[in-house]
Design an enzyme around this catalytic site. Sequence first.
Site, PDB file in Angstrom:
ATOM      1  N   GLY A  71      36.523  11.884  74.636  1.00 25.78           N
ATOM      2  CA  GLY A  71      35.752  10.859  73.292  1.00 25.78           C
ATOM      3  C   GLY A  71      37.097  10.688  72.815  1.00 25.78           C
ATOM      4  O   GLY A  71      36.591   8.722  72.540  1.00 25.78           O
ATOM      5  N   THR A  72      38.116  10.464  72.616  1.00 25.25           N
ATOM      6  CA  THR A  72      39.423  10.123  71.874  1.00 25.25           C
ATOM      7  C   THR A  72      39.730   9.693  72.850  1.00 25.25           C
ATOM      8  O   THR A  72      40.223   7.878  72.467  1.00 25.25           O
ATOM      9  CB  THR A  72      39.688  11.056  71.079  1.00 25.25           C
ATOM     10  OG1 THR A  72      39.390  11.712  69.798  1.00 25.25           O
ATOM     11  CG2 THR A  72      41.133  10.218  70.856  1.00 25.25           C
ATOM     12  N   ASN A 151      28.413  12.330  63.433  1.00 30.64           N
ATOM     13  CA  ASN A 151      28.515  13.819  63.899  1.00 30.64           C
ATOM     14  C   ASN A 151      28.434  15.391  62.420  1.00 30.64           C
ATOM     15  O   ASN A 151      28.397  16.211  62.818  1.00 30.64           O
ATOM     16  CB  ASN A 151      30.451  14.019  64.490  1.00 30.64           C
ATOM     17  CG  ASN A 151      30.819  13.519  63.257  1.00 30.64           C
ATOM     18  OD1 ASN A 151      30.851  12.080  63.397  1.00 30.64           O
ATOM     19  ND2 ASN A 151      31.694  14.766  63.146  1.00 30.64           N
ATOM     20  N   GLN A 179      28.157  12.485  70.450  1.00 22.89           N
ATOM     21  CA  GLN A 179      26.984  13.272  69.268  1.00 22.89           C
ATOM     22  C   GLN A 179      25.824  12.830  70.576  1.00 22.89           C
ATOM     23  O   GLN A 179      24.799  13.895  70.327  1.00 22.89           O
ATOM     24  CB  GLN A 179      26.984  12.966  67.880  1.00 22.89           C
ATOM     25  CG  GLN A 179      28.171  13.814  67.180  1.00 22.89           C
ATOM     26  CD  GLN A 179      28.421  15.326  67.523  1.00 22.89           C
ATOM     27  OE1 GLN A 179      27.418  15.839  67.470  1.00 22.89           O
ATOM     28  NE2 GLN A 179      30.113  15.629  67.107  1.00 22.89           N
ATOM     29  N   GLY A 200      32.361  14.959  77.427  1.00 18.37           N
ATOM     30  CA  GLY A 200      31.899  15.944  78.620  1.00 18.37           C
ATOM     31  C   GLY A 200      31.066  17.393  77.313  1.00 18.37           C
ATOM     32  O   GLY A 200      30.097  17.526  78.024  1.00 18.37           O
ATOM     33  N   HIS A 201      31.945  17.439  76.766  1.00 21.10           N
ATOM     34  CA  HIS A 201      32.240  18.865  75.589  1.00 21.10           C
ATOM     35  C   HIS A 201      30.720  19.041  74.826  1.00 21.10           C
ATOM     36  O   HIS A 201      30.961  20.076  74.253  1.00 21.10           O
ATOM     37  CB  HIS A 201      33.449  19.380  75.500  1.00 21.10           C
ATOM     38  CG  HIS A 201      33.759  18.754  74.764  1.00 21.10           C
ATOM     39  ND1 HIS A 201      33.778  19.355  73.492  1.00 21.10           N
ATOM     40  CD2 HIS A 201      34.529  17.477  73.865  1.00 21.10           C
ATOM     41  CE1 HIS A 201      34.372  18.663  72.530  1.00 21.10           C
ATOM     42  NE2 HIS A 201      34.654  17.290  72.216  1.00 21.10           N
ATOM     43  N   THR A 237      45.976  10.432  88.496  1.00 25.15           N
ATOM     44  CA  THR A 237      44.475  11.579  89.447  1.00 25.15           C
ATOM     45  C   THR A 237      44.030  11.723  88.438  1.00 25.15           C
ATOM     46  O   THR A 237      44.200  12.012  87.506  1.00 25.15           O
ATOM     47  CB  THR A 237      45.940  12.392  90.108  1.00 25.15           C
ATOM     48  OG1 THR A 237      46.825  12.124  91.062  1.00 25.15           O
ATOM     49  CG2 THR A 237      44.883  13.184  91.517  1.00 25.15           C
ATOM     50  N   CYS A 325      37.269  18.748  63.636  1.00 20.82           N
ATOM     51  CA  CYS A 325      38.776  17.725  63.666  1.00 20.82           C
ATOM     52  C   CYS A 325      39.510  18.025  62.806  1.00 20.82           C
ATOM     53  O   CYS A 325      40.446  17.819  62.713  1.00 20.82           O
ATOM     54  CB  CYS A 325      38.532  16.122  63.988  1.00 20.82           C
ATOM     55  SG  CYS A 325      37.784  16.231  65.712  1.00 20.82           S
TER      56      CYS A 325
END
Length: 403
Positions: A71-72, A151, A179, A200-201, A237, A325
């Site tokens: 996300g960042t 969030n 979120q 993704g997490h 990559t 965070c």
Amino acid sequence: MKRIYFDHSATTPVHPEVVATMMEYLTDKFGNPSSVHSFGRETRKAVDEARAKVADLIGAEPNEIFFTSGGTESDNLALKGIAYANRKKGNHIITSAIEHHAILHTCEYLANQGFQITYLPVDQYGMVSVDDVRNAITDQTILISIMFANNEVGTIQPIREIGKLAREKKIFFHTDATQAVGHYPINVKEDNIDLLTMAGHKFNAPKGVGALYARRGVRLESLQQGGAHERNMRAGTENVPGIVAIGKAAEIAKRDMNEQIAHLQGLRDKLISQVLATIPHTQLNGHPTQRMPGSVNFSFHFIEGESLLLNLDLKGIAASSGSACTSGSLDPSHVLLAMGLTHEVAHGSLRITMGLGNTEEEVDYLLEVLPEIVARLRSMSPLYGAAASEQVSNPCSTCHRHE
């Protein structure tokens, strides 16, 4: 002792189906997607299939999805990419006071580069006003960035209306949807979204992979130089196992979304109603109805959030007092302060975010131990007796659920 995870806004467990799918690309299928031989072709095919699945989750086209590290990075690419590519057209960006620090700190950086930033206020529910967005627009505005769902308190913003306004004014509209993606229906076309961030997490894929949706025709300036990966937008990559994983997680999220929303809303509403009914001097933070299905944020007056978290942890319950965070910070939540809470009340916040695997029995266990913990902590507070008596004789709206 029970171990219960109620911190899904911080990160989520990887879905077993996602683990099974990505393992193949950590072992046998290890080729570089840029290679022309069969090892490379099979991983290129997997990346393309994952791109299509992620696009399908949000109603986009596959060539509008750019894979990132999370996300960042996606937020940085969206804001800096638009700012640098359009600086000849204007230098003004509109955002809100309750954004994630990935947006706020990127805006601070851009301000040091000569861009003008407007931070919109929010109401008591953490909601941005469409009228405030409209009034903030100038002839120099090139980008509006408003998060899809907060969030910390879970409030869902009027994204479609803001996007429509931006489209009418020919201004790019970005939303940090980390979120919301995978947990709430999103259609970038119907919602008038030009750019969208996901991680993704946050929806049961592993950490270290995310994506940026950029509507076809939106021009971005790349932030890193190197190879021609991700259609010249992100050199390096590709993280094939992570990309395969986020693709599978997107597929599962779309498949199970309606069932999960119904389940989590039931847990959420039970928790809200019973906590407010059984623990005095407690308020619900965030919008009463326009909130994420599994998100709850309370403020318990006269206690400190960190002590509450430690006591819950001793009971086997993992929760949060705000954004992961900033959980090590002693400062109160910037989100809660922007919503008008005092420092003292903001310090007593508790964020419960539910997701994959959470059950009604786990909510019942929380409801069993939470009142006792709050009562014990209040009994040690020198402010509780006098202040509680004063609030009983002079009740204020902030001590009860927002009506």
